[in-house]
Design an enzyme around this catalytic site. Sequence first.
Site, PDB file in Angstrom:
ATOM      1  N   HIS A 231     127.227  24.090  29.533  1.00 22.12           N
ATOM      2  CA  HIS A 231     126.910  25.244  29.958  1.00 22.12           C
ATOM      3  C   HIS A 231     125.639  25.083  30.753  1.00 22.12           C
ATOM      4  CE1 HIS A 231     129.479  27.546  26.654  1.00 22.12           C
ATOM      5  NE2 HIS A 231     129.624  26.314  26.733  1.00 22.12           N
TER       6      HIS A 231
ATOM      7  N   ASP B 228     125.132  33.627  29.244  1.00 21.28           N
ATOM      8  CA  ASP B 228     126.197  32.972  28.804  1.00 21.28           C
ATOM      9  C   ASP B 228     127.078  33.939  27.755  1.00 21.28           C
ATOM     10  OD1 ASP B 228     126.763  29.655  28.488  1.00 21.28           O
ATOM     11  OD2 ASP B 228     127.811  30.668  27.068  1.00 21.28           O
TER      12      ASP B 228
ATOM     13  N   GLN C 294     129.404  10.754  36.349  1.00 19.79           N
ATOM     14  CA  GLN C 294     130.867  11.171  36.372  1.00 19.79           C
ATOM     15  C   GLN C 294     131.204  11.963  37.811  1.00 19.79           C
ATOM     16  OE1 GLN C 294     132.823  13.285  33.020  1.00 19.79           O
ATOM     17  NE2 GLN C 294     133.120  15.098  34.357  1.00 19.79           N
TER      18      GLN C 294
ATOM     19  N   ASN D 288     134.140  21.972  33.016  1.00 19.89           N
ATOM     20  CA  ASN D 288     133.442  21.373  34.235  1.00 19.89           C
ATOM     21  C   ASN D 288     134.209  20.100  34.609  1.00 19.89           C
ATOM     22  OD1 ASN D 288     131.094  23.194  34.302  1.00 19.89           O
ATOM     23  ND2 ASN D 288     130.953  22.564  32.211  1.00 19.89           N
TER      24      ASN D 288
ATOM     25  N   GLU E  14     135.607  19.375  38.216  1.00 17.23           N
ATOM     26  CA  GLU E  14     134.988  18.116  39.151  1.00 17.23           C
ATOM     27  C   GLU E  14     136.266  17.282  39.472  1.00 17.23           C
ATOM     28  OE1 GLU E  14     132.144  16.573  36.263  1.00 17.23           O
ATOM     29  OE2 GLU E  14     131.012  18.530  36.360  1.00 17.23           O
TER      30      GLU E  14
ATOM     31  N   ALA F  95     137.602  24.289  21.435  1.00 19.02           N
ATOM     32  CA  ALA F  95     137.482  25.361  22.202  1.00 19.02           C
ATOM     33  C   ALA F  95     138.558  25.633  23.062  1.00 19.02           C
ATOM     34  CB  ALA F  95     136.388  25.458  22.847  1.00 19.02           C
TER      35      ALA F  95
HETATM   36  N1  UDP Z   1     129.139  14.444  32.023  1.00 18.72           N
HETATM   37  C1  UDP Z   1     128.633  13.497  32.734  1.00 18.72           C
HETATM   38  N2  UDP Z   1     128.897  12.252  32.320  1.00 18.72           N
HETATM   39  C2  UDP Z   1     129.372  11.833  31.195  1.00 18.72           C
HETATM   40  C3  UDP Z   1     130.162  12.813  30.464  1.00 18.72           C
HETATM   41  C4  UDP Z   1     129.741  14.321  31.011  1.00 18.72           C
HETATM   42  O1  UDP Z   1     128.158  13.735  33.781  1.00 18.72           O
HETATM   43  O2  UDP Z   1     129.408  10.907  30.811  1.00 18.72           O
HETATM   44  C5  UDP Z   1     129.032  15.999  32.724  1.00 18.72           C
HETATM   45  C6  UDP Z   1     130.450  16.446  33.388  1.00 18.72           C
HETATM   46  O3  UDP Z   1     130.311  15.666  34.700  1.00 18.72           O
HETATM   47  C7  UDP Z   1     130.525  17.729  33.262  1.00 18.72           C
HETATM   48  C8  UDP Z   1     129.657  17.806  31.947  1.00 18.72           C
HETATM   49  O4  UDP Z   1     128.966  16.881  31.511  1.00 18.72           O
HETATM   50  O5  UDP Z   1     129.770  18.572  34.120  1.00 18.72           O
HETATM   51  C9  UDP Z   1     130.692  18.047  30.534  1.00 18.72           C
HETATM   52  O6  UDP Z   1     131.029  19.481  30.677  1.00 18.72           O
HETATM   53  P1  UDP Z   1     132.852  20.056  30.231  1.00 18.72           P
HETATM   54  O7  UDP Z   1     132.684  21.360  30.446  1.00 18.72           O
HETATM   55  O8  UDP Z   1     133.882  18.933  30.997  1.00 18.72           O
HETATM   56  O9  UDP Z   1     132.797  19.417  28.715  1.00 18.72           O
HETATM   57  P2  UDP Z   1     132.014  19.724  27.486  1.00 18.72           P
HETATM   58  O10 UDP Z   1     130.959  18.607  27.399  1.00 18.72           O
HETATM   59  O11 UDP Z   1     131.288  21.227  27.771  1.00 18.72           O
HETATM   60  O12 UDP Z   1     132.717  19.591  26.450  1.00 18.72           O
END
Ligand code: UDP
Length: 499
Positions: A22, A130, A365, A384, A388, A403
């Site tokens: 978020h 949010d 990532q 996200n 991506e 979720a």
């Molecule tokens: N992310 C990252 N490296 C990692 C794991 C996650 O940069 O090793 C970033 C990813 O690029 C994204 C965010 O963390 O922007 C994860 O958001 P997402 O909505 O996919 O999942 P959540 O963590 O909220 O379950």
Amino acid sequence: MAVGTAARRQHIVLIPFLAQGHIIPFLALARRIAQRHPGRFILTVVSTPLNVRGLRSSLHPDAGVLLRELPFRGADHGLPPGAESTDSVPQGLLFKVFQASASLRTEFEGLVAEDIPREDGCPPLCIIADVFMGWTVHVARQLGVFHATFTTCGGLGTAAYFAIWLHLPHLNAASEEDDFGVPGFPETFRLRRSQMSPTLKNAHERDPWVILLREQITFCCSSDAMLCNNAEALEPTGTALLQKNTGVPVFSIGPILPPETISSAGRAAKVLGIAPEACIEWLDAHPPRSVLYVSFGSQNSVSAQQMVQLAAGLEASGRSFIWVIRPPFGFDVKGQFRAEWLPEGFEERARSSGRGLLVRDWAPQLEILAHGSVGAFLSHCGWNSTLESLARGVPLIGWPMAAEQFYNVKMLEEEMGVCVELARGLVQEVEAAEVERVVGMVMGEEKGKEMRRRAVKAAEVIRAATREEGGEKGTSLAALDAFLEAVQQGTPATGNSAA
Ligand code: UDP
């Protein structure tokens, strides 16, 4: 409906929920507004001290975005020191993060009412909050400030999540196998109980989660507008459902993705398990679209049983992979990774054959997904990660954990044809042979090729929505501008249709 006045400072205050998934898009939204309208607005992102410290390290002083801290008393809610976001607590403490974030209200109210206005004594123009910070609507009403929610999820995911927590339709399903409809959705939209997180599956009318989430969702439905991190053409059905079911004008302003000039570590102030350069060098040594990227987002992991089978399946598939590993579910997420959690000699074989790269806890990532050697993404399909991946034309293997991820996977697979679901959640027994089969299919030349074609098409939709050329604005840029115009003029927001 709150209205603005000409004398009011053009100050927008943004408050994300305390989770990386978020915080990252909220900062990206603040940046996008600052970049599109330099000098027109003052943008302040508000969070707790540790999160602000993380944001500060990733924010260029010229970004046009200010940061403000709210005192956070996590201990009052049973949180350990240093736990200010969902990725820093075990799952059992998640509810406490939600409770603690709602307790920020008094401090936030003081900040918005007295602290932020400086020159003309007027409150800010708008609060963008949010979905899990729905309580901010009261602060906005009290001060006569325009209130918008920003859902960091997609349109369909948000609409389904809202409807399910509000109505608990799965309580009517007689068994795990029975499918059921969702209020406010077409009759053809069917779910099963296996598509619910354990918390939701066991929820009942007086459950604390139900009470808390219903309250926040209800607040969101009384907001002046909802910004959605999607492009309308990417999921038109979901966006329309969100607007119809909430009754709030929806603006599809995304994807709002962090700029690629900022490293993945900087974006979330996390310690990278590998330097981006080393990762790129490893990928450079692999043919185009030959590598599977495996990651479950910022806070999830799989169970010990699943981890062993996933490893064995990856090995049996014969494909190359980058896998972001964390201790299995039930162990300390922040603890050291132990070799015993993987099949004997797995990491050594992966390294010596050059076929597999294991990254501890956090990987770059965006840089990985942008590399041409990546052919597919095995993901929990957090929104996200989904965006991506699609923005880079990379198809997905879905393994939703919590979720709205279950509904994202359903849409990605059934409507968009860019995903195949491999497993659900933490309790399903996963078999190596199934991992091997699905990885082979998605990375292969038949179904895989068609999925890639569709993912590339999704990337084009995303590019078109967020592009401005020769005075022609993409729909998402036009929607953002229309939203800002409504806020500034104090006119009622009308949503996508007006953009
Ligand atoms: N992310 C990252 N490296 C990692 C794991 C996650 O940069 O090793 C970033 C990813 O690029 C994204 C965010 O963390 O922007 C994860 O958001 P997402 O909505 O996919 O999942 P959540 O963590 O909220 O379950």
